[in-house]
Design a protein around this motif. Structure first.
Motif, PDB file in Angstrom:
ATOM      1  N   ARG A 115       1.886   1.875  -3.529  1.00  0.00           N
ATOM      2  CA  ARG A 115       0.794   2.462  -4.316  1.00  0.00           C
ATOM      3  C   ARG A 115       0.674   3.957  -4.037  1.00  0.00           C
ATOM      4  O   ARG A 115       0.551   4.772  -4.954  1.00  0.00           O
ATOM      5  CB  ARG A 115      -0.526   1.763  -3.991  1.00  0.00           C
ATOM      6  N   ARG A 116       0.729   4.332  -2.770  1.00  0.00           N
ATOM      7  CA  ARG A 116       0.638   5.737  -2.401  1.00  0.00           C
ATOM      8  C   ARG A 116       1.794   6.540  -2.974  1.00  0.00           C
ATOM      9  O   ARG A 116       1.606   7.674  -3.440  1.00  0.00           O
ATOM     10  CB  ARG A 116       0.616   5.882  -0.877  1.00  0.00           C
ATOM     11  N   GLU A 140       0.829  -1.200   0.000  1.00  0.00           N
ATOM     12  CA  GLU A 140       0.000   0.000   0.000  1.00  0.00           C
ATOM     13  C   GLU A 140       0.865   1.253   0.000  1.00  0.00           C
ATOM     14  O   GLU A 140       0.531   2.255  -0.650  1.00  0.00           O
ATOM     15  CB  GLU A 140      -0.927  -0.007   1.218  1.00  0.00           C
ATOM     16  N   ARG A 184      -4.983  -2.151   0.975  1.00  0.00           N
ATOM     17  CA  ARG A 184      -5.743  -0.914   1.182  1.00  0.00           C
ATOM     18  C   ARG A 184      -6.447  -0.912   2.536  1.00  0.00           C
ATOM     19  O   ARG A 184      -6.616   0.145   3.154  1.00  0.00           O
ATOM     20  CB  ARG A 184      -6.763  -0.727   0.065  1.00  0.00           C
TER      21      ARG A 184
END
Length: 475
Positions: free
Chosen positions: A304-305, A301, A429
């Motif tokens: 991804r951020r 995650e 997520r």
């Protein structure tokens, strides 16, 4: 003047006239120039990518998916001095020797900006191609650390916003809880004591290095990880703090940390992007997706951020500080390449590509919204393994075999990636601390000894497809 010279002069005049629309033009020769930025986070394989790409452009026997090579349009490729005299040259020959020598090993990673120019002689078919004659296209490759790219996210953030965001997410990271405990005991309104500021910055830097080693991606400020000649400077001596209860006085720790944070953005981040981004029109971002999966849902995650934050600056409109800084030029194509595909059997490559597509969907959509074409694919710039089936507990597994860093040979099965990317992205997520029903492993392989025949570059997986997307249209 012959018709060929006349036609060549006409085409060069047109190329100069449309500079900024179809690409840069060399100011001396009038030849077309493609500026390719190569970056990625630590251990994503930037140095190997550039070395293998250049070697495979010079010896094109393994580049069938690059259409200009398949058609025979590319007649030759060679190295030339890079155009920017103040930028160090990418040490291609040394890195290639490391990968293909008698005792192959991985070359040193990127620690600063470097550049290399590859020139390609291209002869197009048809009547216009015959009239125009052979053309030269220069590929200027700009290599820079991905850790510095993460600083893009700082430009639209105040010190208070950055501190609040960092401290809200720091606890699960290595040394994060200890740093947060230290900060909670500090009064941000106290007078600045330089020794205490240095200790706080050193503790935060130690956390960043530990987090990066554990597979986390969002580790800002990026220059803290690669300080170079700036080590110990005030611009690199700050850290996040909890907000004060009342406006801090002049000379306080908070006010000085805030001032140094702003100085970092103004004197370190902005010049870097102004000087090195101003002419980039194609970009590849290398991502160690397998490493992030192995590190667990929080690290995935975080990746991804990070990718979404990086591309925030490519949004159109006045809100983009980078667009304002660079003027009208935009990156036209962006490739997100999941590296180390050779760590998986080819049967799983499509799943790795699908996970990368889903993982970077937000970032990709932002790039598309800004008018750039974006794509994700799984690649291996240097193939270090072979495939074989192994039997484990009566089950046949599709594995890969390679040479470990200690010289031993080993067969390895990483685990089966899910066919539906949501099965791995949803837990990330939702904040799951670990994978519930799977264990994804990674193995550190060394380069395999290879013998290159004349006309062949190093073996790879889809490097030619990556090249076709990034600059095939310019050839």
């Amino acid at each position: 003047m012959g018709i060929t010279d006349l036609a060549g002069g006409l085409f060069r005049g047109v190329e100069r006239g449309i500079d900024g629309v179809t690409g840069l033009v060399d100011s001396v020769t009038g030849d077309q120039v493609v500026r390719l930025g190569v970056t990625g986070l630590s251990r994503a394989g930037k140095t190997v990518f550039i070395t293998s790409l250049v070697a495979n452009l010079i010896e094109r026997g393994r580049m069938p998916a690059l259409s200009a090579v398949a058609s025979g349009a590319v007649q030759g490729a060679w190295l030339q001095p890079q155009p920017d005299d103040t930028v160090p040259r990418f040490e291609f020959e040394r890195h290639l020797g490391a990968l293909t020598g008698t005792e192959p090993h991985w070359p040193d990673g990127t620690r600063a900006v470097s550049q290399l120019r590859v020139s390609l002689r291209v002869q197009h078919g048809g009547m216009l191609g015959a009239l125009r004659g052979p053309q030269v296209v220069h590929l200027d490759i700009v290599d820079y650390p991905g850790e510095w790219l993460l600083d893009l996210a700082l430009m639209d953030r105040s010190y208070a916003d950055w501190s609040a965001d960092v401290l809200s997410r720091i606890t699960p990271r290595p040394l994060g809880a200890a740093f947060l405990e230290t900060v909670q005991d500090i009064d941000p309104g106290q007078p600045l004591r330089e020794h205490a500021a240095q200790e706080l910055a050193a503790a935060y830097t130690a956390h960043l290095n530990a987090a990066r080693a554990a597979g986390w991606s969002d580790c800002t400020p990026g220059r803290f990880l690669l300080p170079g000649e700036m080590a110990g400077s005030p611009a690199l001596t700050f850290a996040p703090l909890l907000p004060p209860d009342r406006p801090p006085p002049r000379g306080s720790l908070w006010r000085e940390m805030e001032r140094r944070y702003d100085a970092y953005k103004a004197r370190v981040v902005t010049p870097f992007f102004r000087d090195h981004f101003a002419r980039i029109d194609r970009q590849v971002v290398l991502v160690d997706v397998l490493g992030a999966i192995h590190a667990g849902p929080p690290a995935l995650e975080d990746l991804r951020r990070s990718m979404a934050a990086i591309l925030t600056a490519f949004r159109p409109g006045r809100s983009s500080w980078l667009a304002n800084l660079l003027g009208l030029r935009r990156v036209e194509r962006i490739l997100f390449a999941a590296t180390k595909a050779d760590h998986l059997h080819h049967a799983q490559h499509a799943r790795l590509s699908a996970i990368t597509e889903a993982l970077l969907a937000e970032a990709r959509d932002r790039a598309n919204f800004a008018g750039a074409r974006a794509q994700a694919m799984a690649i291996a710039a240097l193939r270090a393994t072979t495939e074989e089936d192994i039997t484990h507990q009566g089950e046949t597994l599709e594995a890969v075999r390679g040479r470990l860093l200690d010289g031993r040979q080993a067969a390895f099965y990483a685990g089966e990636l899910p066919e539906n990317p949501a099965e791995i992205l949803a837990p990330a997520r939702e904040g799951a601390p670990r994978w519930l029903d799977a264990d994804y492993e990674v193995m550190s392989f060394a380069p395999a000894p290879i013998t290159l025949r004349p006309g062949e570059g190093p073996p790879h997986i889809r490097l030619d497809r990556a090249a076709e997307f990034l600059f095939g249209d310019r050839l």
